[in-house]
Design a protein around this motif. Structure first.
Motif, PDB file in Angstrom:
ATOM      1  N   PRO A  95     -12.864  -4.371  -3.416  1.00 27.90           N
ATOM      2  CA  PRO A  95     -12.658  -4.126  -4.846  1.00 27.90           C
ATOM      3  C   PRO A  95     -13.764  -3.211  -5.383  1.00 27.90           C
ATOM      4  CG  PRO A  95     -12.417  -6.463  -4.337  1.00 27.90           C
ATOM      5  CD  PRO A  95     -12.889  -5.790  -3.074  1.00 27.90           C
ATOM      6  N   GLY A  96     -13.384  -2.180  -6.106  1.00 22.86           N
ATOM      7  CA  GLY A  96     -14.366  -1.266  -6.686  1.00 22.86           C
ATOM      8  C   GLY A  96     -14.754  -0.107  -5.783  1.00 22.86           C
ATOM      9  N   ALA A  97     -14.303  -0.121  -4.506  1.00 26.24           N
ATOM     10  CA  ALA A  97     -14.731   0.935  -3.574  1.00 26.24           C
ATOM     11  C   ALA A  97     -14.243   2.315  -4.034  1.00 26.24           C
ATOM     12  CB  ALA A  97     -14.220   0.636  -2.162  1.00 26.24           C
ATOM     13  N   ALA A  98     -12.951   2.419  -4.315  1.00 28.77           N
ATOM     14  CA  ALA A  98     -12.402   3.726  -4.703  1.00 28.77           C
ATOM     15  C   ALA A  98     -13.026   4.197  -6.023  1.00 28.77           C
ATOM     16  CB  ALA A  98     -10.879   3.645  -4.820  1.00 28.77           C
ATOM     17  N   GLU A  99     -13.209   3.253  -6.931  1.00 23.80           N
ATOM     18  CA  GLU A  99     -13.792   3.569  -8.236  1.00 23.80           C
ATOM     19  C   GLU A  99     -15.237   4.069  -8.090  1.00 23.80           C
ATOM     20  OE1 GLU A  99     -12.989   0.147 -10.665  1.00 23.80           O
ATOM     21  OE2 GLU A  99     -14.351   0.927 -12.209  1.00 23.80           O
ATOM     22  N   ALA A 100     -15.998   3.393  -7.245  1.00 25.64           N
ATOM     23  CA  ALA A 100     -17.400   3.783  -7.029  1.00 25.64           C
ATOM     24  C   ALA A 100     -17.483   5.175  -6.409  1.00 25.64           C
ATOM     25  CB  ALA A 100     -18.099   2.761  -6.136  1.00 25.64           C
ATOM     26  N   ILE A 101     -16.621   5.439  -5.433  1.00 26.33           N
ATOM     27  CA  ILE A 101     -16.632   6.742  -4.755  1.00 26.33           C
ATOM     28  C   ILE A 101     -16.276   7.845  -5.752  1.00 26.33           C
ATOM     29  CG2 ILE A 101     -15.431   8.139  -2.976  1.00 26.33           C
ATOM     30  CD1 ILE A 101     -16.911   6.005  -1.530  1.00 26.33           C
ATOM     31  N   ARG A 102     -15.300   7.546  -6.606  1.00 23.43           N
ATOM     32  CA  ARG A 102     -14.876   8.522  -7.609  1.00 23.43           C
ATOM     33  C   ARG A 102     -16.028   8.821  -8.573  1.00 23.43           C
ATOM     34  NH1 ARG A 102      -9.764   6.446  -7.925  1.00 23.43           N
ATOM     35  NH2 ARG A 102     -10.501   4.934  -9.441  1.00 23.43           N
ATOM     36  N   ALA A 103     -16.708   7.794  -9.030  1.00 21.81           N
ATOM     37  CA  ALA A 103     -17.804   7.986  -9.989  1.00 21.81           C
ATOM     38  C   ALA A 103     -18.968   8.726  -9.334  1.00 21.81           C
ATOM     39  CB  ALA A 103     -18.253   6.638 -10.532  1.00 21.81           C
ATOM     40  N   LEU A 129      -8.815   5.287   1.714  1.00 16.88           N
ATOM     41  CA  LEU A 129      -9.883   5.400   0.720  1.00 16.88           C
ATOM     42  C   LEU A 129      -9.847   6.788   0.065  1.00 16.88           C
ATOM     43  CD1 LEU A 129     -12.499   4.204  -0.552  1.00 16.88           C
ATOM     44  CD2 LEU A 129     -13.754   5.328   1.299  1.00 16.88           C
ATOM     45  N   GLU A 130      -9.625   7.819   0.891  1.00 14.46           N
ATOM     46  CA  GLU A 130      -9.587   9.184   0.343  1.00 14.46           C
ATOM     47  C   GLU A 130      -8.399   9.345  -0.603  1.00 14.46           C
ATOM     48  OE1 GLU A 130     -10.020  11.581   3.985  1.00 14.46           O
ATOM     49  OE2 GLU A 130     -12.107  11.956   3.378  1.00 14.46           O
ATOM     50  N   VAL A 131      -7.267   8.771  -0.230  1.00 16.75           N
ATOM     51  CA  VAL A 131      -6.078   8.847  -1.087  1.00 16.75           C
ATOM     52  C   VAL A 131      -6.322   8.082  -2.393  1.00 16.75           C
ATOM     53  CG1 VAL A 131      -3.660   8.139  -1.302  1.00 16.75           C
ATOM     54  CG2 VAL A 131      -4.461   9.208   0.812  1.00 16.75           C
ATOM     55  N   GLU A 132      -6.825   6.857  -2.278  1.00 15.92           N
ATOM     56  CA  GLU A 132      -6.999   6.024  -3.487  1.00 15.92           C
ATOM     57  C   GLU A 132      -8.074   6.538  -4.425  1.00 15.92           C
ATOM     58  OE1 GLU A 132      -7.020   1.807  -3.284  1.00 15.92           O
ATOM     59  OE2 GLU A 132      -5.290   1.760  -1.953  1.00 15.92           O
ATOM     60  N   SER A 133      -9.132   7.141  -3.846  1.00 17.27           N
ATOM     61  CA  SER A 133     -10.213   7.631  -4.704  1.00 17.27           C
ATOM     62  C   SER A 133      -9.929   9.057  -5.171  1.00 17.27           C
ATOM     63  CB  SER A 133     -11.548   7.593  -3.955  1.00 17.27           C
ATOM     64  OG  SER A 133     -11.519   8.478  -2.858  1.00 17.27           O
ATOM     65  N   GLY A 134      -9.048   9.755  -4.433  1.00 18.20           N
ATOM     66  CA  GLY A 134      -8.794  11.165  -4.737  1.00 18.20           C
ATOM     67  C   GLY A 134      -9.974  12.040  -4.332  1.00 18.20           C
ATOM     68  N   CYS A 135     -10.843  11.541  -3.479  1.00 19.39           N
ATOM     69  CA  CYS A 135     -12.038  12.278  -3.060  1.00 19.39           C
ATOM     70  C   CYS A 135     -12.047  12.430  -1.547  1.00 19.39           C
ATOM     71  CB  CYS A 135     -13.306  11.521  -3.445  1.00 19.39           C
ATOM     72  SG  CYS A 135     -13.431  11.166  -5.199  1.00 19.39           S
ATOM     73  N   GLU A 136     -12.486  13.595  -1.095  1.00 18.31           N
ATOM     74  CA  GLU A 136     -12.631  13.778   0.336  1.00 18.31           C
ATOM     75  C   GLU A 136     -14.073  13.447   0.708  1.00 18.31           C
ATOM     76  OE1 GLU A 136     -11.942  17.425   3.294  1.00 18.31           O
ATOM     77  OE2 GLU A 136     -10.633  17.418   1.525  1.00 18.31           O
ATOM     78  N   LEU A 137     -14.262  12.651   1.746  1.00 23.54           N
ATOM     79  CA  LEU A 137     -15.628  12.295   2.143  1.00 23.54           C
ATOM     80  C   LEU A 137     -16.314  13.516   2.748  1.00 23.54           C
ATOM     81  CD1 LEU A 137     -15.078   8.762   3.724  1.00 23.54           C
ATOM     82  CD2 LEU A 137     -15.661   9.362   1.380  1.00 23.54           C
ATOM     83  N   ASP A 138     -17.632  13.604   2.553  1.00 28.65           N
ATOM     84  CA  ASP A 138     -18.384  14.744   3.093  1.00 28.65           C
ATOM     85  C   ASP A 138     -18.665  14.581   4.579  1.00 28.65           C
ATOM     86  OD1 ASP A 138     -19.068  16.447   0.637  1.00 28.65           O
ATOM     87  OD2 ASP A 138     -19.533  14.417  -0.011  1.00 28.65           O
TER      88      ASP A 138
END
Ligand code: MG
Length: 225
Positions: A95-103, A129-138
């Motif tokens: 819980p909160g993983a995608a949100e934290a990554i996005r922020a 995680l990449e799909v849910e956060s909308g962020c690509e990991l570095d």
């Protein structure tokens, strides 16, 4: 008069946040308990409750299995079985993983994963995680045999300070030895007091606390410059 949009905070520019996977970004404790109990059942030992599992869990796996009564001759097979069960488990993000990554990404932090788990065990979860956060990991380092070494390479290549976030004593020790600043995460495999005993710089119960920590580190960095 319309309100001007909030400017995006970019205080965390140059901060890198690297995460452990199992029990940190992946909410897989119940599955790890089930995998452990499948192994114990196979050698005729009683099942562990989730609390018993969290009290006993340690790495490497063969040390853990020895401690919970798996015979020495069965340790190799026990680890193989455990990893296979974990790989076949459902993908559940913390819980909160995608949100934290996005922020964190919005703040300008670089984000990655450093895990000892195999690609087959965690690739699906990372994709999710990449799909849910909308962020690509570095960066994603999987099957890290020596986490200290993996974290140390990240620290050497990073443009600024590196935070490592993990849920076990192994993570906290590897982070410190690898030159990262350490965040212990208390909602994973190990109880809070076990992690607190190693004095990580921060202990968080919720991944959504990380953007504020990254901002704090970035501000220190600016003040020092
Ligand atoms: Mg972990």
């Amino acid at each position: 008069m319309s309100a001007a949009p909030e400017p995006l905070a970019d205080v965390a520019v140059d901060v890198t946040v690297a995460f452990d996977w199992n029990g940190t970004l992946a909410d897989d404790v119940p599955w790890a308990v089930a995998a452990t109990n499948a192994v114990l059942d196979g050698v005729g030992r009683a099942a562990l409750s989730e609390d018993e599992f969290r009290s006993a869990f340690t790495l490497p796996l063969d040390v853990f299995f020895r401690a919970v009564g798996v015979p020495v001759a069965a340790l190799g097979a026990a680890s193989d079985q455990w990893n296979a069960e974990m790989g076949a488990g459902p993908v559940r993000l913390m819980p909160g993983a995608a949100e934290a990554i996005r922020a964190l990404t919005r703040e300008g932090a670089r984000i990655g994963v450093v895990s000892a788990a195999s690609a087959s065990a965690i690739s699906g979860g990372i994709e999710r995680l990449e799909v849910e956060s909308g962020c690509e990991l570095d960066f994603v380092v999987m099957a890290a045999i020596d986490k200290t070494e993996a974290i140390s390479s990240i620290v050497l290549e990073a443009p600024g300070p590196v935070l490592y976030v993990g849920d076990t004593e192994y993570d906290i020790e590897a982070s410190a030895r690898g030159g990262a600043r350490t965040v212990g995460f208390t909602a994973g495999y190990r109880p809070r007091d076990a992690l607190a005993a190693l004095l990580p710089e921060w202990l968080v119960d919720d991944l959504r606390q990380l953007p504020a920590i990254a901002a704090e580190v970035a501000t220190e960095q600016e003040t020092a410059a």
